[in-house]
Design a protein around this motif. Structure first.
Motif: not given
Length: 381
Positions: A86, A103-105, A107-109
């Motif tokens: 984030r 970052c919308t997800k 830990n996946r960015c």
């Protein structure tokens, strides 16, 4: 971004034996480079001028996991990037924070390692996973200028670390390695990987590429010198800051690269201060521990063995080397060390990745460690 603090490592003989069978892997056919002796001298930090932290307090305690870098936008507003990907707009006086639409997800960015202001509403971000982009907070528009996975001057880009914007509108971004990505940064350090570069992007013309400079040992922090005649670059595992001087011919040509500062620790980001000075975050000590960072980096055998185990996930070096340590240094405009600040306990500040100067006595410290869930404001003398 860099390795952790003092590398005290207890090696299991079974793991060592396993390491000898791993040579068939492509990354392990790469040589273990000899690190530059010019940046590996026996620098004793205890003999350097010592600064003192008078007081410290945490900003946004428990709310900011691993705030790596900080950009000041004015009016008391800052932008930072977190370990989970984030990017956050901060208002320290009111303790308000707002997630930007980068970052919308979580830990996946990616991982924002270097952030700079372009103006009061726009930042440029060096993301270790996704590349270098601009983000406008008013429009929510995100534009990639140097994306990861791009073939740039014949090199597939993968790991940008820091960025700086010149007054002429040219971005300079450190690119750590041709061989190793962000998730294998410790392997790059242990291998003594010397494929680091500096990329550029001209905002006016759209031209981009790599600067015609020698390749570097894990380049991370990048900054413009005060006279605008050179570019400063931290080499993490060589314990030094380099200075690349522009050629009188102009353009993207450089005349020479010299050592600007020999440092008492592993440098992360470098930032200008408010008094024609520079602040260098020291993410790890250089000489402390039974097996010091410097001793380890000078040993080809240990570096190569640990690199193999780390890359395969057999050994989590970040856990084995996790020792509390906080440090940063102030340099004058010529690269001489004015003061060194350390916290061996890590109680006041720990795993510092960047230093932002507010005024002559006030600093805000960032951290690359996700266990550090806050910024730290310190008063110094």
């Amino acid at each position: 971004m860099c390795a952790g603090p003092s590398m005290f490592v207890l090696l299991n003989p079974l793991l060592l034996a396993l390491a000898f069978g791993l040579y068939q892997f492509h990354h392990f056919t790469l040589p273990v480079h000899i690190l530059p002796r010019g940046g590996m001298g026996a620098l004793d930090s205890s003999l350097l001028p010592q600064g003192r932290v008078v007081s410290s307090h945490r900003l946004f305690p428990g709310r900011l996991p691993g705030p790596e870098s900080l950009a000041a936008l004015g009016e008391g507003r800052f932008v930072t990037g977190l370990e989970d990907g984030r990017v956050i707009l901060l208002h320290p006086e009111s303790e308000q924070m707002h997630e930007l639409g980068v970052c919308t997800k979580p830990n996946r960015c990616g991982r924002a390692l270097g952030i700079r202001p372009v103006n009061s509403s726009t930042v440029v971000v060096a993301d270790a996973v996704t590349g270098v982009y601009m983000y406008n907070m008013e429009t929510g528009r995100q534009v990639y200028l140097l994306p990861s996975g791009e073939l740039l001057d014949g090199v597939m880009t993968d790991f940008y670390d820091d960025v700086v914007l010149s007054p002429e509108g040219v971005l300079f971004a450190s690119h750590v390695s041709d061989h190793f990505g962000y998730h294998n940064y410790l392997t790059a350090i242990l291998k003594g990987d010397r494929t680091g570069r500096v990329a550029y992007y001209d905002l006016k013309s759209g031209s981009k590429g790599f600067l015609d400079l020698p390749q570097f040992y894990f380049p991370n922090g990048v900054e413009l010198a005060y006279d605008s005649g050179s570019l400063l670059l931290n080499e993490n595992c060589a314990f030094r800051t380099l200075e690349a001087s522009w050629s009188p011919e102009g353009g993207m040509q450089f005349s020479h690269v010299d050592q600007f500062a020999d440092l008492p620790g592993l440098p992360d980001n470098i930032r200008r201060g408010t008094e024609r000075n520079y602040w260098v975050a020291l993410a790890g000590s250089r000489n402390e521990g039974l097996i010091s960072t410097q001793m380890l980096l000078e040993s080809h055998f240990f570096r190569d063995t640990l690199a193999r185990l780390e890359y395969l996930g057999v050994l989590d070096l970040k856990q084995l080397t996790a020792k509390p340590y906080g440090g940063f240094a102030e340099l004058d405009r010529d690269g001489e060390i004015r003061r060194v600040f350390t916290d061996a306990s890590g109680q006041q500040f720990n795993h510092v990745s960047e230093v932002h100067q507010i005024d002559s006595n006030t600093l805000i410290l960032c951290s690359f460690d996700h266990h550090v869930r806050h910024l730290v404001q310190v008063t110094i003398q």
